[in-house]
Design an enzyme around this catalytic site. Structure first.
Site, PDB file in Angstrom:
ATOM      1  N   TYR A  73       0.961  -1.257  -0.040  1.00 43.42           N
ATOM      2  CA  TYR A  73      -0.019  -0.160  -0.224  1.00 43.42           C
ATOM      3  C   TYR A  73       0.967   1.193  -0.041  1.00 43.42           C
ATOM      4  O   TYR A  73       0.563   2.173  -0.735  1.00 43.42           O
ATOM      5  CB  TYR A  73      -1.018  -0.009   1.280  1.00 43.42           C
ATOM      6  N   GLN A 107     -15.968   3.037  -6.698  1.00 42.87           N
ATOM      7  CA  GLN A 107     -15.217   1.724  -6.009  1.00 42.87           C
ATOM      8  C   GLN A 107     -13.797   2.056  -5.820  1.00 42.87           C
ATOM      9  O   GLN A 107     -12.895   1.124  -5.292  1.00 42.87           O
ATOM     10  CB  GLN A 107     -15.246   0.467  -7.103  1.00 42.87           C
ATOM     11  N   ASP A 110      -8.656   5.996  -4.682  1.00 45.14           N
ATOM     12  CA  ASP A 110      -8.084   7.377  -4.906  1.00 45.14           C
ATOM     13  C   ASP A 110      -8.983   8.422  -4.597  1.00 45.14           C
ATOM     14  O   ASP A 110     -10.170   8.162  -4.543  1.00 45.14           O
ATOM     15  CB  ASP A 110      -7.364   7.290  -6.369  1.00 45.14           C
ATOM     16  N   HIS A 124     -15.427   1.293  -1.489  1.00 43.11           N
ATOM     17  CA  HIS A 124     -14.233   0.427  -0.948  1.00 43.11           C
ATOM     18  C   HIS A 124     -13.341   1.030  -0.225  1.00 43.11           C
ATOM     19  O   HIS A 124     -11.967   0.628  -0.111  1.00 43.11           O
ATOM     20  CB  HIS A 124     -13.582  -0.087  -2.250  1.00 43.11           C
ATOM     21  N   CYS A 135      -8.267  -2.464  17.082  1.00 42.55           N
ATOM     22  CA  CYS A 135      -9.443  -1.918  17.599  1.00 42.55           C
ATOM     23  C   CYS A 135     -10.216  -1.053  16.894  1.00 42.55           C
ATOM     24  O   CYS A 135     -11.232  -0.247  17.094  1.00 42.55           O
ATOM     25  CB  CYS A 135      -8.824  -0.953  18.874  1.00 42.55           C
ATOM     26  N   GLY A 193     -15.965   2.629 -16.663  1.00 43.11           N
ATOM     27  CA  GLY A 193     -14.531   2.304 -16.010  1.00 43.11           C
ATOM     28  C   GLY A 193     -14.372   0.979 -15.123  1.00 43.11           C
ATOM     29  O   GLY A 193     -13.751   1.188 -14.159  1.00 43.11           O
ATOM     30  N   THR A 194     -15.289   0.212 -15.133  1.00 49.08           N
ATOM     31  CA  THR A 194     -15.249  -0.974 -14.244  1.00 49.08           C
ATOM     32  C   THR A 194     -15.683  -2.228 -14.856  1.00 49.08           C
ATOM     33  O   THR A 194     -16.336  -2.345 -15.926  1.00 49.08           O
ATOM     34  CB  THR A 194     -16.452  -0.656 -13.020  1.00 49.08           C
ATOM     35  N   ASN A 221     -16.643   2.224 -21.545  1.00 49.25           N
ATOM     36  CA  ASN A 221     -15.741   1.533 -21.291  1.00 49.25           C
ATOM     37  C   ASN A 221     -14.973   0.871 -22.657  1.00 49.25           C
ATOM     38  O   ASN A 221     -15.956   0.554 -23.538  1.00 49.25           O
ATOM     39  CB  ASN A 221     -16.099   0.134 -20.498  1.00 49.25           C
TER      40      ASN A 221
HETATM   41  N1  APR Z   1     -11.733   4.574 -19.602  1.00 52.08           N
HETATM   42  C1  APR Z   1     -12.738   3.575 -19.112  1.00 52.08           C
HETATM   43  N2  APR Z   1     -12.618   2.592 -18.832  1.00 52.08           N
HETATM   44  C2  APR Z   1     -11.380   2.060 -18.969  1.00 52.08           C
HETATM   45  C3  APR Z   1     -10.172   2.963 -19.192  1.00 52.08           C
HETATM   46  C4  APR Z   1     -10.491   4.165 -19.729  1.00 52.08           C
HETATM   47  N3  APR Z   1      -9.503   4.926 -20.087  1.00 52.08           N
HETATM   48  N4  APR Z   1      -9.105   1.773 -19.107  1.00 52.08           N
HETATM   49  C5  APR Z   1      -9.512   0.898 -18.729  1.00 52.08           C
HETATM   50  N5  APR Z   1     -10.727   0.926 -18.714  1.00 52.08           N
HETATM   51  C6  APR Z   1     -11.851  -0.363 -18.066  1.00 52.08           C
HETATM   52  C7  APR Z   1     -11.282  -1.779 -18.469  1.00 52.08           C
HETATM   53  O1  APR Z   1     -11.636  -2.229 -19.587  1.00 52.08           O
HETATM   54  C8  APR Z   1     -11.733  -2.660 -17.291  1.00 52.08           C
HETATM   55  O2  APR Z   1     -13.062  -2.914 -17.467  1.00 52.08           O
HETATM   56  O3  APR Z   1     -11.766  -0.108 -16.648  1.00 52.08           O
HETATM   57  C9  APR Z   1     -12.081  -1.343 -16.034  1.00 52.08           C
HETATM   58  C10 APR Z   1     -11.267  -1.609 -14.890  1.00 52.08           C
HETATM   59  O4  APR Z   1     -11.616  -2.841 -14.322  1.00 52.08           O
HETATM   60  P1  APR Z   1     -10.943  -3.379 -12.938  1.00 52.08           P
HETATM   61  O5  APR Z   1      -9.421  -3.320 -13.048  1.00 52.08           O
HETATM   62  O6  APR Z   1     -11.486  -4.960 -12.756  1.00 52.08           O
HETATM   63  O7  APR Z   1     -11.390  -2.610 -11.913  1.00 52.08           O
HETATM   64  P2  APR Z   1     -12.660  -2.285 -11.087  1.00 52.08           P
HETATM   65  O8  APR Z   1     -13.860  -2.657 -11.952  1.00 52.08           O
HETATM   66  O9  APR Z   1     -12.561  -0.795 -10.724  1.00 52.08           O
HETATM   67  O10 APR Z   1     -12.604  -3.463 -10.063  1.00 52.08           O
HETATM   68  C11 APR Z   1     -13.516  -3.282  -8.885  1.00 52.08           C
HETATM   69  O11 APR Z   1     -12.363  -4.816  -7.653  1.00 52.08           O
HETATM   70  O12 APR Z   1      -9.937  -5.213  -7.187  1.00 52.08           O
HETATM   71  C12 APR Z   1     -11.329  -4.777  -6.581  1.00 52.08           C
HETATM   72  O13 APR Z   1     -11.549  -3.049  -4.910  1.00 52.08           O
HETATM   73  C13 APR Z   1     -11.221  -3.524  -6.303  1.00 52.08           C
HETATM   74  O14 APR Z   1     -12.520  -1.413  -6.524  1.00 52.08           O
HETATM   75  C14 APR Z   1     -11.957  -2.471  -7.153  1.00 52.08           C
HETATM   76  C15 APR Z   1     -13.059  -3.670  -7.461  1.00 52.08           C
END
Ligand code: APR
Length: 253
Positions: A73, A107, A110, A124, A135, A193-194, A221
């Site tokens: 971290y 999620q 940052d 998260h 504690c 972006g997830t 995405n």
């Molecule tokens: N714009 C939009 N999306 C993007 C970009 C971009 N420039 N670059 C990458 N991505 C997409 C990828 O295609 C992917 O689908 O962002 C996504 C990131 O996915 P992960 O890395 O799995 O991240 P996330 O979905 O936030 O993970 C969820 O999992 O690991 C745990 O707690 C952690 O909060 C996290 C959670």
């Protein structure tokens, strides 16, 4: 640069959003990718390349080897500390400032949404906050992020851990309730972006889809997920699509 098809889907999305008043947005690591922060499932770099994030972000790993997890971290903080919001964060902050009815949930751990000026609910936790692993009291003393020596709680001398939700841990209850409340009321749900594979956050799209308003599901995405509930798939980077989308929302106000 956006293709005509991407622009068409963005216009479709902005047309629909303009006709509704309750919008919920869930962001993931992808929205910070263009700020230079690796996404969670990007291959780890350098000295951490032999570790998977999932193997480090869990309580078992911390109990077995607190120094390794704490160092990881500290390394992530070192990596993130100089990063700035990108046009995607800035577009969402502009949207929230100039239009009502948008709830932002993330999620991400940052603070780039906050740096851009957004009000955001963190499901998260927070990379910059720490607490005692024994504690649970917050640890508010300054932390030297270049020093990976373990820190101890002043009350019970337990090891200090990041205030982040690890795999297998429950989400902060108030934030989770707030998110569910907003998603239950929304008419449009936008996943930005997830990868939508980590629950319970990944279940919010389904909660929106089948809420009383039968919310429209939009995804931004560049690598579309195979989420069958998505109604409008904007296959673009958040930093390219969001400024155009928000511009369209604001120009007709
Ligand atoms: N714009 C939009 N999306 C993007 C970009 C971009 N420039 N670059 C990458 N991505 C997409 C990828 O295609 C992917 O689908 O962002 C996504 C990131 O996915 P992960 O890395 O799995 O991240 P996330 O979905 O936030 O993970 C969820 O999992 O690991 C745990 O707690 C952690 O909060 C996290 C959670």
């Amino acid at each position: 640069m956006l293709s005509p098809q991407q622009q068409q889907y963005i216009s479709q999305a902005s047309d629909y959003i303009r006709q509704h008043n309750h919008i919920c947005i869930l962001t993931g690591a992808g929205i910070s990718a263009e700020s230079g922060i690796p996404t969670f499932r990007d291959k780890q770099t350098g000295l951490w390349e032999n570790y998977r994030a999932e193997d480090l972000a869990n309580i078992g790993a911390f109990e077995r080897n607190p120094s390794l997890v704490w160092s990881w971290y500290q390394w992530r903080r070192h990596l993130v500390k100089d990063k700035k919001p990108n046009p995607a964060h800035q577009a969402l902050a502009r949207w929230q400032k100039q239009l009502s009815g948008m709830t932002l949930i993330t999620q991400n751990v940052d603070d780039l949404h906050e740096q851009a000026g957004s009000t955001v609910t963190h499901l998260h936790g927070h990379l910059w906050k720490n607490r005692c692993s024994r504690c649970d009291l917050p640890y508010d003393l300054p932390v030297d992020y270049e020093n990976s020596a373990l820190l101890h709680c002043q009350h019970c001398s337990g090891y200090i851990r990041p205030d982040i939700v690890w795999f297998g841990e429950i989400l902060p209850q108030q934030e989770w309730r707030d998110a569910q409340m907003a998603v239950t009321r929304c008419e449009v749900f936008i996943a930005i972006g997830t990868s939508s594979i980590v629950y319970p956050a990944a279940g919010l799209a389904e909660l929106a889809k089948y809420n009383p308003q039968r919310a429209k599901i939009i995804e931004i995405n560049p690598n579309p997920t195979d989420n069958p509930m998505v109604d409008i798939q904007i296959q673009a980077k958040a930093g390219d699509a969001l400024p155009v989308l928000v511009e369209q929302l604001l120009e007709l106000e």
